[in-house]
Design an enzyme around this catalytic site. Structure first.
Site, PDB file in Angstrom:
ATOM      1  N   PHE A 115       0.815  -1.214   0.000  1.00 24.57           N
ATOM      2  CA  PHE A 115       0.000   0.000   0.000  1.00 24.57           C
ATOM      3  C   PHE A 115       0.849   1.264   0.000  1.00 24.57           C
ATOM      4  O   PHE A 115       0.356   2.345  -0.322  1.00 24.57           O
ATOM      5  CB  PHE A 115      -0.982   0.024   1.172  1.00 24.57           C
ATOM      6  N   ASP A 116       2.126   1.147   0.346  1.00 25.47           N
ATOM      7  CA  ASP A 116       3.002   2.315   0.290  1.00 25.47           C
ATOM      8  C   ASP A 116       4.459   1.866   0.355  1.00 25.47           C
ATOM      9  O   ASP A 116       4.770   0.819   0.933  1.00 25.47           O
ATOM     10  CB  ASP A 116       2.704   3.276   1.438  1.00 25.47           C
ATOM     11  N   TYR A 160      -3.934   2.422  12.534  1.00 27.56           N
ATOM     12  CA  TYR A 160      -5.004   3.383  12.293  1.00 27.56           C
ATOM     13  C   TYR A 160      -6.318   2.996  12.942  1.00 27.56           C
ATOM     14  O   TYR A 160      -7.312   3.703  12.788  1.00 27.56           O
ATOM     15  CB  TYR A 160      -5.196   3.579  10.789  1.00 27.56           C
TER      16      TYR A 160
END
Length: 205
Positions: A115-116, A160
């Site tokens: 994702f990153d 998160y």
């Protein structure tokens, strides 16, 4: 949050053994997509979504960690860490709270998708212990030495939590490979810090 654990369908009756085998195969499917081949780690991912009480979740994560390979360490918060070889020298610099660090990283979800990553953008800088990144990063990088690489498995309460963040679904366990390039000297420059923070918006709180 609702549980993502496999459940028996109303149209079919499974024996306890069949249900266990189904869960095992489901877990192994996740394992094959994760960077670390350990069923306990991926059971942790499913557990973190199913559990409703943080204390119970952390306790169970610690139990799973003890079942996993001994090279992983689990902190009291539930963060799982494993240093990658080759190890940096024993006298390599360790960052202190309030110091700026520069890292490369790859972040993956439980399905193995990236994702990153800093691969395209270049290294990322942040100030340690100031809440500029998720809690799992502040904790996981703090005990690294310059030049070292580490795998971090960050449960949702250190990431998160129930928030969705771009491609990251709510209540996600995050899998990172982090390389601590250096501890930036105090005169590293404000403009440099602003530029690198701007390139890593997904990790800003």
């Amino acid at each position: 949050a609702s549980s993502n654990l496999p459940t028996q369908s109303t149209g079919a009756q499974r024996t306890a053994g069949d249900s266990g085998e189904h869960t095992r195969k489901h877990t192994q499917g996740i394992v094959q997509r994760c960077f670390s081949p350990c069923p306990a780690l991926c059971e942790m991912t499913m557990l973190s979504r199913a559990a409703t009480r943080a204390a119970a979740r952390r306790s169970r994560i610690a139990q799973l960690a003890r079942r996993c390979c001994s090279t992983f360490q689990t902190s009291h918060t539930g963060l799982m860490m494993r240093d990658m070889t080759p190890l940096p020298p024993e006298d390599a610099v360790r960052p202190a709270r309030g110091e700026e660090v520069e890292v490369n990283y790859i972040g993956r979800l439980e399905d193995g998708s990236v994702f990153d990553s800093t691969e395209q953008r270049g290294p990322f800088r942040f100030t340690l212990g100031r809440g500029q990144v998720i809690k799992g990063w502040d904790e996981g990088v703090a005990s690294m030495r310059a030049g070292g690489r580490r795998e971090l498995i960050i449960p949702p309460h250190l990431g998160y939590g129930p928030r969705a963040m771009g491609p990251i679904p709510p209540n996600s366990t995050l899998f990172f490979e982090v390389e601590l390039l250096r501890v930036v000297p105090p005169n590293g420059g404000l403009l440099g810090r602003l530029a690198t923070l701007a390139k890593a918006l997904p990790f800003l709180k």
